[in-house]
Design a protein around this motif. Structure first.
Motif, mmCIF file in Angstrom:
data_model
loop_
_atom_site.group_PDB
_atom_site.id
_atom_site.type_symbol
_atom_site.label_atom_id
_atom_site.label_comp_id
_atom_site.label_asym_id
_atom_site.label_seq_id
_atom_site.Cartn_x
_atom_site.Cartn_y
_atom_site.Cartn_z
ATOM 1 N N CYS A 27 10.009 -15.921 -18.711
ATOM 2 C CA CYS A 27 9.880 -16.788 -17.541
ATOM 3 C C CYS A 27 10.580 -16.103 -16.362
ATOM 4 O O CYS A 27 11.458 -15.255 -16.553
ATOM 5 C CB CYS A 27 10.558 -18.125 -17.845
ATOM 6 N N VAL A 28 10.207 -16.482 -15.143
ATOM 7 C CA VAL A 28 10.876 -15.906 -13.973
ATOM 8 C C VAL A 28 12.379 -16.171 -14.013
ATOM 9 O O VAL A 28 13.169 -15.359 -13.536
ATOM 10 C CB VAL A 28 10.285 -16.406 -12.637
ATOM 11 N N PHE A 29 12.785 -17.282 -14.623
ATOM 12 C CA PHE A 29 14.213 -17.574 -14.729
ATOM 13 C C PHE A 29 14.892 -16.679 -15.767
ATOM 14 O O PHE A 29 16.057 -16.318 -15.611
ATOM 15 C CB PHE A 29 14.440 -19.064 -15.030
ATOM 16 N N ASP A 30 14.170 -16.292 -16.816
ATOM 17 C CA ASP A 30 14.693 -15.323 -17.782
ATOM 18 C C ASP A 30 14.892 -13.970 -17.104
ATOM 19 O O ASP A 30 15.907 -13.296 -17.319
ATOM 20 C CB ASP A 30 13.742 -15.154 -18.969
ATOM 21 N N LEU A 31 13.923 -13.574 -16.308
ATOM 22 C CA LEU A 31 14.018 -12.291 -15.589
ATOM 23 C C LEU A 31 15.201 -12.314 -14.617
ATOM 24 O O LEU A 31 15.941 -11.337 -14.501
ATOM 25 C CB LEU A 31 12.716 -11.992 -14.847
ATOM 26 N N TYR A 32 15.378 -13.441 -13.946
ATOM 27 C CA TYR A 32 16.504 -13.574 -13.017
ATOM 28 C C TYR A 32 17.834 -13.461 -13.767
ATOM 29 O O TYR A 32 18.753 -12.778 -13.303
ATOM 30 C CB TYR A 32 16.430 -14.910 -12.276
ATOM 31 N N GLU A 33 17.952 -14.109 -14.918
ATOM 32 C CA GLU A 33 19.185 -14.026 -15.704
ATOM 33 C C GLU A 33 19.482 -12.581 -16.106
ATOM 34 O O GLU A 33 20.631 -12.145 -16.057
ATOM 35 C CB GLU A 33 19.111 -14.925 -16.937
ATOM 36 N N ALA A 34 18.454 -11.844 -16.486
ATOM 37 C CA ALA A 34 18.640 -10.435 -16.847
ATOM 38 C C ALA A 34 19.093 -9.633 -15.630
ATOM 39 O O ALA A 34 19.992 -8.794 -15.724
ATOM 40 C CB ALA A 34 17.354 -9.855 -17.422
ATOM 41 N N GLU A 35 18.483 -9.902 -14.475
ATOM 42 C CA GLU A 35 18.885 -9.208 -13.245
ATOM 43 C C GLU A 35 20.316 -9.571 -12.865
ATOM 44 O O GLU A 35 21.076 -8.722 -12.394
ATOM 45 C CB GLU A 35 17.938 -9.561 -12.097
ATOM 46 N N LEU A 36 20.688 -10.824 -13.073
ATOM 47 C CA LEU A 36 22.046 -11.274 -12.754
ATOM 48 C C LEU A 36 23.068 -10.583 -13.658
ATOM 49 O O LEU A 36 24.124 -10.153 -13.185
ATOM 50 C CB LEU A 36 22.130 -12.792 -12.897
ATOM 51 N N ARG A 37 22.765 -10.451 -14.939
ATOM 52 C CA ARG A 37 23.683 -9.733 -15.848
ATOM 53 C C ARG A 37 23.833 -8.277 -15.425
ATOM 54 O O ARG A 37 24.944 -7.733 -15.432
ATOM 55 C CB ARG A 37 23.192 -9.841 -17.291
ATOM 56 N N GLN A 38 22.723 -7.635 -15.042
ATOM 57 C CA GLN A 38 22.787 -6.248 -14.575
ATOM 58 C C GLN A 38 23.630 -6.151 -13.304
ATOM 59 O O GLN A 38 24.456 -5.255 -13.164
ATOM 60 C CB GLN A 38 21.374 -5.698 -14.322
ATOM 61 N N TYR A 39 23.429 -7.082 -12.391
ATOM 62 C CA TYR A 39 24.218 -7.107 -11.155
ATOM 63 C C TYR A 39 25.706 -7.253 -11.470
ATOM 64 O O TYR A 39 26.541 -6.566 -10.883
ATOM 65 C CB TYR A 39 23.749 -8.260 -10.258
ATOM 66 N N GLU A 40 26.049 -8.136 -12.404
ATOM 67 C CA GLU A 40 27.455 -8.337 -12.746
ATOM 68 C C GLU A 40 28.069 -7.076 -13.337
ATOM 69 O O GLU A 40 29.227 -6.761 -13.063
ATOM 70 C CB GLU A 40 27.610 -9.525 -13.689
ATOM 71 N N ARG A 41 27.298 -6.340 -14.145
ATOM 72 C CA ARG A 41 27.798 -5.059 -14.680
ATOM 73 C C ARG A 41 28.007 -4.054 -13.541
ATOM 74 O O ARG A 41 29.029 -3.371 -13.484
ATOM 75 C CB ARG A 41 26.824 -4.495 -15.716
ATOM 76 N N GLU A 42 27.033 -3.988 -12.637
ATOM 77 C CA GLU A 42 27.146 -3.056 -11.510
ATOM 78 C C GLU A 42 28.303 -3.440 -10.598
ATOM 79 O O GLU A 42 29.031 -2.568 -10.110
ATOM 80 C CB GLU A 42 25.835 -3.019 -10.732
ATOM 81 N N LEU A 43 28.499 -4.741 -10.382
ATOM 82 C CA LEU A 43 29.599 -5.200 -9.539
ATOM 83 C C LEU A 43 30.944 -4.869 -10.180
ATOM 84 O O LEU A 43 31.864 -4.410 -9.499
ATOM 85 C CB LEU A 43 29.479 -6.703 -9.281
#
Length: 71
Positions: free
Chosen positions: A29-45
């Motif tokens: 789902c688009v919300f699943d994709l967003y959660e994955a992007e958010l986890r990646q962002y948190e790692r990068e941050l």
């Protein structure tokens, strides 16, 4: 004099609008994709913050991780 390479702070992903979800049970789902992007962002941050701490002689930013904020 040498200058450091630019190291911009990562930007968070834009959350999907509620109407972006078709409600048909897509996988992912688009919300699943967003959660994955958010986890990646948190790692990068976290990596960026660590580099900033290294650049400022180990000073901490005082920012808590998402997991720490939710605990």
């Amino acid at each position: 004099m040498t200058s450091a390479a630019p190291d911009p702070k990562p930007l968070p992903p834009a959350p999907p609008a509620p109407e972006d979800c078709c409600r048909s049970g897509c996988n992912p789902c688009v919300f699943d994709l967003y959660e994955a992007e958010l986890r990646q962002y948190e790692r990068e941050l976290a990596a960026w913050e660590a580099r900033q701490g290294d650049a400022t002689n180990g000073r901490k930013t005082g920012r808590k991780s998402r997991r720490e904020r939710l605990s």
